[in-house]
Design a protein around this motif. Sequence first.
Motif, PDB file in Angstrom:
ATOM      1  N   UNK A  45     -18.380 -19.218   0.198  1.00 27.47           N
ATOM      2  CA  UNK A  45     -18.761 -17.801   0.215  1.00 27.47           C
ATOM      3  C   UNK A  45     -19.087 -17.209  -1.128  1.00 27.47           C
ATOM      4  N   UNK A  46     -19.768 -17.958  -2.009  1.00 29.12           N
ATOM      5  CA  UNK A  46     -20.095 -17.400  -3.334  1.00 29.12           C
ATOM      6  C   UNK A  46     -21.038 -16.205  -3.229  1.00 29.12           C
ATOM      7  N   UNK A  47     -21.945 -16.202  -2.230  1.00 29.24           N
ATOM      8  CA  UNK A  47     -22.940 -15.124  -2.131  1.00 29.24           C
ATOM      9  C   UNK A  47     -22.274 -13.775  -1.803  1.00 29.24           C
ATOM     10  N   UNK A  48     -21.390 -13.756  -0.771  1.00 27.85           N
ATOM     11  CA  UNK A  48     -20.757 -12.485  -0.400  1.00 27.85           C
ATOM     12  C   UNK A  48     -19.719 -12.076  -1.439  1.00 27.85           C
ATOM     13  N   UNK A  49     -19.088 -13.058  -2.119  1.00 29.13           N
ATOM     14  CA  UNK A  49     -18.112 -12.715  -3.158  1.00 29.13           C
ATOM     15  C   UNK A  49     -18.808 -12.084  -4.357  1.00 29.13           C
ATOM     16  N   UNK A  50     -19.972 -12.640  -4.755  1.00 30.06           N
ATOM     17  CA  UNK A  50     -20.726 -12.028  -5.860  1.00 30.06           C
ATOM     18  C   UNK A  50     -21.208 -10.630  -5.482  1.00 30.06           C
ATOM     19  N   UNK A  51     -21.569 -10.466  -4.189  1.00 34.27           N
ATOM     20  CA  UNK A  51     -21.986  -9.133  -3.729  1.00 34.27           C
ATOM     21  C   UNK A  51     -20.811  -8.160  -3.766  1.00 34.27           C
ATOM     22  N   UNK A  52     -19.616  -8.634  -3.406  1.00 32.32           N
ATOM     23  CA  UNK A  52     -18.437  -7.765  -3.452  1.00 32.32           C
ATOM     24  C   UNK A  52     -18.180  -7.283  -4.873  1.00 32.32           C
ATOM     25  N   UNK A  53     -18.345  -8.181  -5.868  1.00 31.13           N
ATOM     26  CA  UNK A  53     -18.160  -7.769  -7.275  1.00 31.13           C
ATOM     27  C   UNK A  53     -19.182  -6.704  -7.656  1.00 31.13           C
ATOM     28  N   UNK A  54     -20.425  -6.884  -7.220  1.00 30.07           N
ATOM     29  CA  UNK A  54     -21.470  -5.918  -7.552  1.00 30.07           C
ATOM     30  C   UNK A  54     -21.172  -4.551  -6.928  1.00 30.07           C
ATOM     31  N   UNK A  55     -20.818  -4.544  -5.642  1.00 26.65           N
ATOM     32  CA  UNK A  55     -20.571  -3.277  -4.956  1.00 26.65           C
ATOM     33  C   UNK A  55     -19.351  -2.562  -5.524  1.00 26.65           C
ATOM     34  N   UNK A  56     -18.301  -3.328  -5.821  1.00 22.92           N
ATOM     35  CA  UNK A  56     -17.110  -2.687  -6.382  1.00 22.92           C
ATOM     36  C   UNK A  56     -17.399  -2.104  -7.759  1.00 22.92           C
ATOM     37  N   UNK A  57     -18.260  -2.747  -8.515  1.00 19.46           N
ATOM     38  CA  UNK A  57     -18.665  -2.174  -9.805  1.00 19.46           C
ATOM     39  C   UNK A  57     -19.346  -0.823  -9.602  1.00 19.46           C
TER      40      UNK A  57
END
Length: 652
Positions: A45-57
């Motif tokens: 799940x690297x794609x959704x995890x990287x997206x989670x970092x972006x959204x939380x930022x």
Amino acid sequence: MKIKAATLLLGAVGMFTTVFSSSTQANGTLLNAPLISQKPELNNGCEVTSLAMMLQYGGVPVGKMTLAHEVAKDLTPYRKVGNTIYWGNPNTGFVGDITGRSIGYAVYHGPIYALANKYTNAIDITGQSFKEVTKQLDRGKPVWVISTSIFDTVPWNEWQTIQTPTGPLTMTFREHSVLLTGYDSTYVYFNDPLANVKNRRVSKAAFIRGWEQFGRQAVTFGSSKIMMDSPAQGSSLSGVHNVSGWFLDESGVSKVEVLVDGQVMGQATYGNARPDVQRAYPEYNNGYAGFQYSLDTNRLSNGVHTITVRGTGKNGKTVTLSGSTVTVSNAIAMMDTPTPNMQLSGIHNIVGWFLDASGVARVEVLVDGAVVGQAVYGDARPDVQRAYPQYKTGNAGYHYALDTKTISEGVHKVTIRGVGKNGETVTLPERTITVANVKGVLDNPVSNMTISGIHKIGGWFLDESGVAKVEVLVDGAAVGQAVYGQERPDVLRAYPQSKNGNAGYVYELNTMTLKEGKHNIAVRETSKTGRVTTLPAAPVTVTNTHSYIDAPDAKETISGNYTVSGWFLDRAGVGRVEVLIDGAMVGNAVYGQPRFDVQQVYPQYNNLNAGYRFVLDTKKFSNGNHTLTIRERGKNNRVVTLSNVPIVIANH
């Protein structure tokens, strides 16, 4: 070394602003995006995890597991027939098992962009050069990307072509998604969800080669800016008003809508040249960001409204301005006459003017809240045209002949209500007036006057409808009808508009028919239309008799044959004078004794012989205290009793 990453204010100008913060590291300034590990739950799940970092930022509190659940999925199972592999397409959704408990692959930018757009204003910059990626970083926005797991070119012998429901796809398991947080001339920096390293540094050139192998996939935050130039806050609008401004959106502009009080009125025309906006925001590369909309305010009610615009980007995200409060004034009205607190009588001409951008349907006149008629509209008013040339009419005047004789006397409220051709109404504030079609005065008697005999009641009355009769009232009861039509030139001078020099009335009141003492005298007028007006009563004292007991004095001691004496005056004439002892009559006094002194004091009675005398035989009564009373009976049978006199009888 200098690491190129900056912050950018995103959002709508004057309405909405998002600030992406950065953190200062030992080797330069990098975007301080949170680090989230994809393990142990999401081995693939690297794609959704990287997206989670972006959204939380960006301030969106969403976690990797939520995104893993929500991301689109291609459920096509993995199978191999000979040398051919059949599986899902990552451009459709996540392929395989995202947890890693069974075979899984990846999801590409399309589904990731759609998922990001659910939470924020996102843009898909896939396919553009890495220069566009660095521009986004320079604006303070971390960028979600897909590169190779070795962050460099993967040899082509490690790629394979699989068959998907939508066609063949060339893929490699050496795929990895990270969140870029900065760059410089040599390196790129990113949060790596697999290695669980924050701001990991790798060769920029190598990273780009691996990124390009995967089709330059990149997603980041979008930004938009919107401004409404007109109308300005607090503006007054009428007719057709041009709503204008500009809108920029990194994803492109889909539409701009104009709203009034939260309701969409229409879609603005977008694409007007705005070189000023392009100079201010060159990064949007849009010199035609202007919009305009012709707002017909005749469709709105007069009064306060809120006008705003809502821009929609091509990614479907909307941005709405907080709006401008304006006042719609399509109708302007004035009542010139009557003026406040004016006294009206007869036929009064109500005059004023009314303007409405939609056209005037009618002007109504209201008295005490009820419509009494419709004014004639269209009178020439060049003064109004000069003051309000935008309405393009010189015939805005109205007039109405108000017959105040149909209204009760006293205080009333008058106003006008204008109705536009659009159905909107404007009602002016009410004005207080006094209807005075009847004017009257009681000249005689004046308040608190003492009257006697035949008293002449006099005064005057004016009535726009004509005077039918004038009655005289004593203590609320009519006692007779006055003669109306006496000459009163003074009244004509005071009220020349009445054209009545014979407004006087007179009545001879015989007070001898009234009881002695206090009474109220009033005058009641009845008009030829039947309306009744009663003047305020005048309090009077009726005194038709005067009297006195000369002898005995109070508490006098008397004996033998004692002469009781005094005098009496009565306008009706004295019938007899009775003498009473202890309330019992003992005889009639002899009336008619000369009393020149009384005549001098009361000459109006013309009575020289007002005296009386009575010889009281006190031996008929017991010795001691007694009471003597004098009682007169007038020739009109009215009885007047004088106050008791205490006496003492003392016979030896």
